[in-house]
Scaffold this active site. Structure first.
Site, mmCIF file in Angstrom:
data_model
loop_
_atom_site.group_PDB
_atom_site.id
_atom_site.type_symbol
_atom_site.label_atom_id
_atom_site.label_comp_id
_atom_site.label_asym_id
_atom_site.label_seq_id
_atom_site.Cartn_x
_atom_site.Cartn_y
_atom_site.Cartn_z
ATOM 1 C CD GLU A 188 74.515 3.595 16.195
ATOM 2 O OE1 GLU A 188 74.022 3.169 15.218
ATOM 3 O OE2 GLU A 188 75.408 3.661 16.269
ATOM 4 C CD GLU A 234 75.164 2.445 20.949
ATOM 5 O OE1 GLU A 234 76.020 2.522 19.799
ATOM 6 O OE2 GLU A 234 74.023 3.322 20.537
#
Ligand code: BG6
Length: 473
Positions: free
Chosen positions: A178, A370
């Site tokens: 991220e 995810e």
């Protein structure tokens, strides 16, 4: 229909599951010193400086769910579910405890050797995040972390060691988890701390540049060491919707999307988009970029785009709107969507939209690394855990992914659900915000036996994998 070799599995991160923070010669990391409780958010955001353990705080990452000592048992359970891949991250401080050493720590390297060997025993392909929010505290104290260009060299050293040591054992790599999280949680996401009066924006974007240059170097080094390596970037994804059709809302949604997509624009296309260069100019952000950085970035774009998806978000330019805080991203409430217990909007169709937009923009395969529902679980008297809410969330998202692949033609390499085994929440530090198929007996205050048990979703996901996503019932 999912492709035959679709990589089904689950995902974790070192700091949220390993524990063993002072074992095997490991050094101290930024993620270790983020406490549970009301100080967590200010620390994550770099508003409250905490670079060591302080009296009176509980630090959940110290033990987490003790994967460090339980990995054999845990991987055996992943094997039982039929995982074809397992996403985990390397704790930088196990390999280079301070970050700037010349030689790596053999004990740390051996630990991951055993983890990867264990995975291969069950036919599980490791998917490795090189850094998942992870940064040696020493590098922050001595060099100022990613603000300093020296970090590019230390990261190159780290990846060279990893690609060399694990050649043949690991093929799928992600450079930074991220990467856009640095905008929202600069300390948690990238170990950034700010000095009094420092220009936050300038510090953030200089660090971003250094990370993106380091990421491009990793792609280059990884391909040179083993041409079979597949190296991806990783985005905290989720489209921003305009709350209304007011063109101002639409424009704001586009701009907010761009703030996050800028990272992937660079990592996937190889250069800064014009809108970003204009923004730097308008905000007077000067970044120390060398010609070599720009060349390395241009020549070494990623092989695939990986992403996390939990929810979409919504923005508005209007005043009379309800503000919400889902994940680290703020926004306004979308009246069409239900929300999780933690207020995250649930939007499977938005997942399909997000996948389509990313694929349209980059024309590179996606990897969903995810997705999942953080929820409280209840243990029944007979010991069972009936997490139908989790199954429902995953079923709807897998269906949306199937639609994106089958109906829209999006290329997707695989899908790893977040927190396949319960672990510490990154955002809140709680254990009670559970994502797993495997329950871990550990509570928010650190009590509990760490015993593992299978939830109803364990059997459900096993069936999903066995049927290659055909049976989601
Ligand atoms: C992502 C992170 O932001 O979301 C994970 O990559 C994190 O580390 C996950 O755990 C879920 O967020 P949270 O705050 O519920 O743990």
């Amino acid at each position: 229909m999912f492709p035959k070799d679709f990589l089904w599995g689950g995902a974790t991160a070192a700091n949220q599951c390993e524990g063993g923070y002072n074992e095997g010669g490991r050094g101290l990391a930024n993620v270790d010193v983020v406490p549970h409780g009301p100080e967590r958010r200010p620390v994550e955001r770099g508003l409250r400086k905490m670079l060591d353990f302080e009296e009176g705080y509980y630090y959940p990452a110290k033990t987490a769910v003790d994967f460090y000592h339980h990995y054999k048992e845990d991987i055996a359970m992943f094997g039982e579910m039929g995982f074809r891949t397992f996403r985990l991250s390397i704790a930088w401080t196990r390999i280079f405890p301070n970050g700037d050493e010349e030689e790596p720590n053999e004990e740390g390297l051996k630990f991951y050797d055993s983890v990867f060997d264990e995975c291969h025993k069950y036919g599980i392909e490791p998917l490795v995040t090189i850094t998942h929010f992870d940064m040696p505290v020493y590098l922050i104290k001595k060099y100022g972390g990613w603000k300093n260009r020296k970090l590019i060299e230390f990261y190159k050293r780290l990846v060279t060691v990893l690609f060399t040591r694990y050649k043949g054992k690991v093929r799928y790599w992600l450079t930074f988890n991220e990467i856009n999280m640095i905008l929202h949680m600069p300390f948690m996401g990238a170990g950034l701390v700010f000095e009094e009066g420092e220009d936050r924006n300038a510090a953030i974007y200089s660090s971003v540049h250094n990370e993106m240059a380091a990421s491009a170097w990793a792609v280059k080094i990884g391909h040179e060491i083993d041409p079979d390596n597949k190296i991806g970037c990783m985005l905290a994804a989720g489209d921003f919707y305009p709350l209304t059709s007011d063109p101002k809302d639409v424009f704001l949604a586009m701009q907010t999307d761009r703030d996050n997509l800028m990272f992937i624009d660079v990592q996937a296309r190889g250069y800064y988009p014009n809108y970003a260069l204009k923004q730097f100019e308008q905000k007077n952000i000067r970044i120390d970029m060398t010609d070599e950085d720009l060349r390395i970035m241009r020549e070494n774009t990623v092989d695939f785009i990986s992403l996390s998806f939990y929810s979409t978000r919504c923005v508005s330019t209007h005043d009379d709107v309800e503000k919400v805080q889902g994940n680290a991203f703020g926004g306004v409430r979308n009246p069409y969507l239900q929300r999780s217990e933690w207020g995250w909007a649930i939007d499977p169709l938005g997942f399909r939209t997000t996948m389509n937009k990313l694929y349209d923009r980059y024309q590179k395969p996606l990897f969903i690394v995810e997705n999942g529902l953080g929820a409280k679980d209840k243990i029944e008297e007979d010991g069972s855990i009936n997490d139908d809410y989790r199954i429902d969330y995953l079923r709807r998202h897998i269906q949306a992914m199937d639609d994106a692949i089958t109906l829209d033609g999006v290329e997707v390499l695989g899908y790893t659900t977040w927190g396949c085994i319960d672990l510490v929440s990154a955002g809140t530090g709680e254990m009670s915000k559970r994502y797993g198929f495997i329950y871990v007996d550990r509570n928010d205050d650190g009590s509990g036996t760490l015993k593992r048990s299978k939830k109803k979703s364990f059997y459900w996901y096993k069936k999903v994998i066995a049927t290659n996503g055909a049976d989601l019932s």
